[in-house]
Write a protein that holds these residues in place. Structure first.
Motif, PDB file in Angstrom:
ATOM      1  N   ALA A 116       0.853  -1.276  -0.207  1.00  0.00           N
ATOM      2  CA  ALA A 116       0.059   0.057   0.120  1.00  0.00           C
ATOM      3  C   ALA A 116       0.918   1.343   0.018  1.00  0.00           C
ATOM      4  CB  ALA A 116      -0.948  -0.039   1.019  1.00  0.00           C
ATOM      5  N   ALA A 117       1.087   1.990  -1.195  1.00  0.00           N
ATOM      6  CA  ALA A 117       1.705   2.973  -1.390  1.00  0.00           C
ATOM      7  C   ALA A 117       0.873   4.445  -0.665  1.00  0.00           C
ATOM      8  CB  ALA A 117       2.178   3.471  -2.644  1.00  0.00           C
ATOM      9  N   ILE A 118       1.076   4.361   0.797  1.00  0.00           N
ATOM     10  CA  ILE A 118       0.516   5.228   1.393  1.00  0.00           C
ATOM     11  C   ILE A 118       1.019   6.855   1.040  1.00  0.00           C
ATOM     12  CG2 ILE A 118      -0.281   6.174   3.821  1.00  0.00           C
ATOM     13  CD1 ILE A 118      -1.612   3.626   3.136  1.00  0.00           C
ATOM     14  N   HIS A 119       2.169   6.796   1.128  1.00  0.00           N
ATOM     15  CA  HIS A 119       3.087   8.173   0.550  1.00  0.00           C
ATOM     16  C   HIS A 119       3.357   7.535  -0.905  1.00  0.00           C
ATOM     17  CE1 HIS A 119       4.047   9.979   4.641  1.00  0.00           C
ATOM     18  NE2 HIS A 119       2.655   9.861   4.450  1.00  0.00           N
ATOM     19  N   PRO A 120       2.997   8.145  -1.882  1.00  0.00           N
ATOM     20  CA  PRO A 120       3.137   7.689  -3.267  1.00  0.00           C
ATOM     21  C   PRO A 120       4.417   8.098  -3.954  1.00  0.00           C
ATOM     22  CG  PRO A 120       1.727   9.669  -3.180  1.00  0.00           C
ATOM     23  CD  PRO A 120       1.959   9.459  -1.717  1.00  0.00           C
ATOM     24  N   PHE A 121       5.236   8.732  -3.348  1.00  0.00           N
ATOM     25  CA  PHE A 121       6.710   9.162  -3.959  1.00  0.00           C
ATOM     26  C   PHE A 121       7.929   8.217  -3.674  1.00  0.00           C
ATOM     27  CE2 PHE A 121       6.174  11.082   0.276  1.00  0.00           C
ATOM     28  CZ  PHE A 121       7.358  10.795   0.811  1.00  0.00           C
ATOM     29  N   TYR A 122       7.582   7.090  -2.887  1.00  0.00           N
ATOM     30  CA  TYR A 122       8.710   6.363  -2.625  1.00  0.00           C
ATOM     31  C   TYR A 122       9.034   5.455  -4.015  1.00  0.00           C
ATOM     32  CZ  TYR A 122       8.841   6.853   2.271  1.00  0.00           C
ATOM     33  OH  TYR A 122       8.989   7.691   3.503  1.00  0.00           O
ATOM     34  N   THR A 123       9.538   6.045  -5.067  1.00  0.00           N
ATOM     35  CA  THR A 123       9.668   5.422  -6.375  1.00  0.00           C
ATOM     36  C   THR A 123      10.717   4.282  -6.268  1.00  0.00           C
ATOM     37  OG1 THR A 123       9.376   7.537  -7.323  1.00  0.00           O
ATOM     38  CG2 THR A 123      10.085   6.134  -8.588  1.00  0.00           C
ATOM     39  N   ALA A 124      12.023   4.530  -5.753  1.00  0.00           N
ATOM     40  CA  ALA A 124      12.973   3.542  -5.440  1.00  0.00           C
ATOM     41  C   ALA A 124      12.535   2.235  -4.909  1.00  0.00           C
ATOM     42  CB  ALA A 124      14.124   4.075  -5.049  1.00  0.00           C
ATOM     43  N   SER A 125      11.803   2.579  -3.788  1.00  0.00           N
ATOM     44  CA  SER A 125      11.396   1.589  -2.906  1.00  0.00           C
ATOM     45  C   SER A 125      10.053   0.670  -3.679  1.00  0.00           C
ATOM     46  CB  SER A 125      10.629   1.958  -1.601  1.00  0.00           C
ATOM     47  OG  SER A 125      11.488   2.627  -0.973  1.00  0.00           O
ATOM     48  N   ILE A 126       9.459   1.327  -4.643  1.00  0.00           N
ATOM     49  CA  ILE A 126       8.446   0.486  -5.323  1.00  0.00           C
ATOM     50  C   ILE A 126       9.078  -0.389  -6.384  1.00  0.00           C
ATOM     51  CG2 ILE A 126       6.719   1.049  -7.017  1.00  0.00           C
ATOM     52  CD1 ILE A 126       5.629   3.375  -5.103  1.00  0.00           C
ATOM     53  N   ARG A 127       9.954   0.195  -6.977  1.00  0.00           N
ATOM     54  CA  ARG A 127      10.874  -0.452  -7.967  1.00  0.00           C
ATOM     55  C   ARG A 127      11.281  -1.721  -7.377  1.00  0.00           C
ATOM     56  NH1 ARG A 127      13.765   3.380  -9.639  1.00  0.00           N
ATOM     57  NH2 ARG A 127      15.653   3.166  -8.254  1.00  0.00           N
ATOM     58  N   GLU A 128      11.764  -1.800  -6.092  1.00  0.00           N
ATOM     59  CA  GLU A 128      12.488  -3.061  -5.567  1.00  0.00           C
ATOM     60  C   GLU A 128      11.163  -4.190  -5.185  1.00  0.00           C
ATOM     61  OE1 GLU A 128      15.506  -3.681  -5.396  1.00  0.00           O
ATOM     62  OE2 GLU A 128      15.712  -1.829  -6.197  1.00  0.00           O
ATOM     63  N   PHE A 129      10.072  -3.456  -4.562  1.00  0.00           N
ATOM     64  CA  PHE A 129       8.848  -4.257  -4.316  1.00  0.00           C
ATOM     65  C   PHE A 129       8.215  -4.890  -5.871  1.00  0.00           C
ATOM     66  CE2 PHE A 129       8.334  -2.064  -0.476  1.00  0.00           C
ATOM     67  CZ  PHE A 129       8.214  -2.829   0.424  1.00  0.00           C
ATOM     68  N   GLU A 130       8.335  -3.969  -7.032  1.00  0.00           N
ATOM     69  CA  GLU A 130       7.883  -4.489  -8.305  1.00  0.00           C
ATOM     70  C   GLU A 130       9.157  -5.903  -8.787  1.00  0.00           C
ATOM     71  OE1 GLU A 130       5.478  -0.930 -10.183  1.00  0.00           O
ATOM     72  OE2 GLU A 130       7.529  -1.062 -10.479  1.00  0.00           O
ATOM     73  N   HIS A 131      10.232  -5.495  -8.406  1.00  0.00           N
ATOM     74  CA  HIS A 131      11.337  -6.471  -8.837  1.00  0.00           C
ATOM     75  C   HIS A 131      10.869  -7.849  -7.937  1.00  0.00           C
ATOM     76  CE1 HIS A 131      13.448  -4.104 -11.405  1.00  0.00           C
ATOM     77  NE2 HIS A 131      14.280  -3.304 -10.446  1.00  0.00           N
ATOM     78  N   ALA A 132      10.704  -7.826  -6.707  1.00  0.00           N
ATOM     79  CA  ALA A 132      10.088  -8.705  -6.061  1.00  0.00           C
ATOM     80  C   ALA A 132       8.651  -9.323  -6.483  1.00  0.00           C
ATOM     81  CB  ALA A 132      10.085  -8.593  -4.517  1.00  0.00           C
ATOM     82  N   GLY A 133       7.920  -8.782  -7.701  1.00  0.00           N
ATOM     83  CA  GLY A 133       6.774  -9.215  -7.941  1.00  0.00           C
ATOM     84  C   GLY A 133       5.567  -8.905  -7.073  1.00  0.00           C
ATOM     85  N   ARG A 134       5.528  -7.982  -6.222  1.00  0.00           N
ATOM     86  CA  ARG A 134       4.588  -7.651  -5.458  1.00  0.00           C
ATOM     87  C   ARG A 134       3.686  -6.338  -6.033  1.00  0.00           C
ATOM     88  NH1 ARG A 134       6.166 -11.551  -3.780  1.00  0.00           N
ATOM     89  NH2 ARG A 134       7.260 -12.050  -1.897  1.00  0.00           N
ATOM     90  N   PRO A 135       2.378  -6.608  -6.090  1.00  0.00           N
ATOM     91  CA  PRO A 135       1.539  -5.309  -6.561  1.00  0.00           C
ATOM     92  C   PRO A 135       1.401  -4.296  -5.750  1.00  0.00           C
ATOM     93  CG  PRO A 135       0.087  -6.977  -5.962  1.00  0.00           C
ATOM     94  CD  PRO A 135       1.652  -7.588  -5.697  1.00  0.00           C
ATOM     95  N   ILE A 136       1.324  -3.043  -6.363  1.00  0.00           N
ATOM     96  CA  ILE A 136       1.353  -1.823  -5.576  1.00  0.00           C
ATOM     97  C   ILE A 136      -0.155  -1.290  -5.734  1.00  0.00           C
ATOM     98  CG2 ILE A 136       2.538   0.411  -5.398  1.00  0.00           C
ATOM     99  CD1 ILE A 136       4.159  -1.929  -5.126  1.00  0.00           C
ATOM    100  N   VAL A 137      -0.684  -0.654  -4.429  1.00  0.00           N
ATOM    101  CA  VAL A 137      -1.974   0.001  -4.381  1.00  0.00           C
ATOM    102  C   VAL A 137      -1.723   1.466  -4.089  1.00  0.00           C
ATOM    103  CG1 VAL A 137      -4.291  -0.181  -3.319  1.00  0.00           C
ATOM    104  CG2 VAL A 137      -3.115  -2.028  -4.056  1.00  0.00           C
TER     105      VAL A 137
END
Length: 526
Positions: free
Chosen positions: A277-298
């Protein structure tokens, strides 16, 4: 909605107001702190930092045409990364930068409650240019790398070492089992301290993800959850993760760790989730790592009635929760939120701005509480994960300004003449000078529960109380008049004379500056 509510706030860019040819740098300071962002950026690229800075420009974009003042004005960006490190157990943080910068960062950190020391590797011109600074950093890291005390050591390059190309990437990845995380956080490459939190959080997630891929890792302190978890991205009021967990529980899922985490092993649990859950939506580098791990982002968050309904639906869908369970939770939570909003309404016109990253969420809550919100400015950039919040606010007549500068925030306040201005310190100061009640966003607004039923009505008391105090500003203004304002600001003895405005001197100074600018431009063409 009236036509006036959708008007564009007139903004003159700083570049348009500055005479041509006038540099923003302090001349004669070489490549020190005051060399200017443009020169330091060029020096950093020439010193081998091009790849890092290119990634920052992609992750934390600003307008290519923006001048040095056409950008958000937050505190030193490195404070965000320093704060993340200082809040983690068994983590040491070392700064490499000018002494004045280190002093300011450590002072601010301890002002905000840090209870541990900050390491510092000093340097001078000789150690900087000869490479001795890097050797000093390496020596300090080896001296600190005690696995009995630390899981990780974070080294942060500030502006000058980054511009000089100090190569933290050449440090060992671990020493005696202690992880070594080296990051560059220059003010000329990372726009805000909020995004600097993501620089370190993303670097740690990348390291932890590679550890997971290499083999078994340590379990969280509280053990693994027996339910699918939702990792919460972004710093929040301590009660909000608990509230979110209670909303998720009936759906058979649990709230996972909050990133940035408080301990290294929590990073493994954060990556071991059903969704983020991207409560704060600007964590771009963190989201990239979660996406590399195959995790969906909301994106977005469970704020207010509409926000909670959409968020519960999105989370339930990505976690494969049956629709009947999602509807059951909505039927429990939404009436409670609607009732809380109705019991604690907010009446008054408001402008809102800040640099924490949660501004759009607070704005949604204000609108659903009944406030006449005209403007929300955030220092953070537009991202896909804040799009639904932006569209919702715009549909309710709110002007949304990403990468808001102080000038834009002030222009909005002058344009809309609100009953209350919520913003950063300079916005609050300017509002009070105009006899407009105002509240500091970071300490008085974002430091409150915002999520679910607890968020409904949480802002009403402090906001309504501030609006009700407007008469006090009027009384003070009537009493003091223009005393201590304009050219006579300060305390003066009438016997010694009170300063008077001299428009002819200002005009002459302006003429001389324009003359200098024309001369520089002519010389540059030769």
């Amino acid at each position: 909605m009236t036509a006036a509510m959708s008007k564009t706030i007139p903004i003159l860019s700083a570049a348009a107001q500055m005479p041509a040819g006038v540099s923003t740098a302090i001349e004669g300071d070489g490549m020190g702190c005051h060399a200017g962002g443009e020169k330091m950026l060029a020096a950093a690229k020439a010193s081998g930092k091009s790849e890092v800075l290119a990634q920052y420009a992609k992750d934390y974009p600003v307008s290519p045409s923006a001048g040095p003042h056409d950008q958000p004005q937050s505190m030193c960006p490195a404070f965000g990364a320093l704060r993340v490190g200082l809040r983690m157990r068994r983590t040491a943080t070392i700064l490499s930068g000018s002494a004045c910068c280190v002093y300011g960062l450590t002072f601010t950190s301890h002002f905000y409650g840090a209870k541990r020391s900050v390491g510092y590797v000093p340097f001078n011109s000789e150690s900087l240019v000869t490479g001795k600074l890097f050797e000093d950093i390496r020596e300090s890291v080896y001296n600190q790398a005690d696995p009995a005390n630390y899981d990780a050591i974070v080294i942060i390059n500030l502006c000058v070492p980054t511009a000089s190309g100090v190569p933290l990437q050449l440090l060992p990845k671990d020493i005696n089992g202690v992880r070594i995380i080296g990051i560059d956080v220059p003010g000329f490459g990372v726009p805000t301290h909020a995004e600097a939190k993501d620089v370190l959080a993303g670097a740690m997630l990348k390291y932890a993800r590679e550890e997971i891929m290499a083999g078994p890792v340590q379990a969280p302190r509280t053990g693994r959850s027996d339910k699918p978890t939702i990792t919460l991205l972004g710093e929040m009021f301590p009660a909000d993760p608990v509230i979110i967990g209670r909303m998720l529980e009936p759906m058979g899922i649990a709230a996972g760790p909050v990133v940035p985490t408080r301990e290294w092993r929590e990073l493994y649990a954060a990556l071991d989730c059903a969704a983020v859950a991207a409560i704060h939506p600007f964590y771009t580098a963190s989201i990239r790592e979660f996406e590399h791990a195959g995790r969906p982002i909301v994106g977005s968050a469970p704020v207010g009635h509409d926000g909670t309904e959409a968020w519960l639906q999105a989370i339930g869908t990505v976690a494969n929760v049956p629709q009947a369970k999602i509807d059951m939770v909505k039927n429990i939570m939404l009436p409670a939120i609607k009732g809380g909003l109705a019991r604690m309404p907010i009446k008054g016109r408001i402008t809102l701005s800040g640099y924490e990253g949660s501004e759009l969420l607070v704005a949604r809550l204000l609108v659903e509480s009944g406030a006449d919100l005209r403007y929300v400015g955030t220092a953070c950039p537009r991202t896909p994960w804040s799009q639904s919040d932006c569209e919702w606010l715009q549909s309710h007549g709110v002007h949304v300004q990403y990468r808001a500068s102080l000038e834009q925030d002030l222009a909005a306040m002058h344009e809309w003449q609100p009953d209350l201005a919520i913003g950063t310190t300079p916005v609050v100061q300017a509002a009070k000078e105009l006899s407009i009640p105002s509240l500091y966003f970071t300490n008085l607004i974002s430091a409150r529960p915002l999520m679910g039923p607890a968020g409904a009505g949480s802002l009403a008391q402090v906001i309504n109380g501030a609006i009700a105090n407007k008469f006090r500003f009027a009384e003070m203004k009537a009493f003091f008049g223009e005393t201590g304002s304009g050219p006579s600001a300060g305390v003066w003895e009438s016997a010694q004379g009170i300063p008077q405005d001299r428009p002819e001197f200002k005009a002459e100074t302006r003429r001389l500056l324009e003359k200098q600018a024309k001369k520089r431009k002519a010389e540059a063409m030769i």
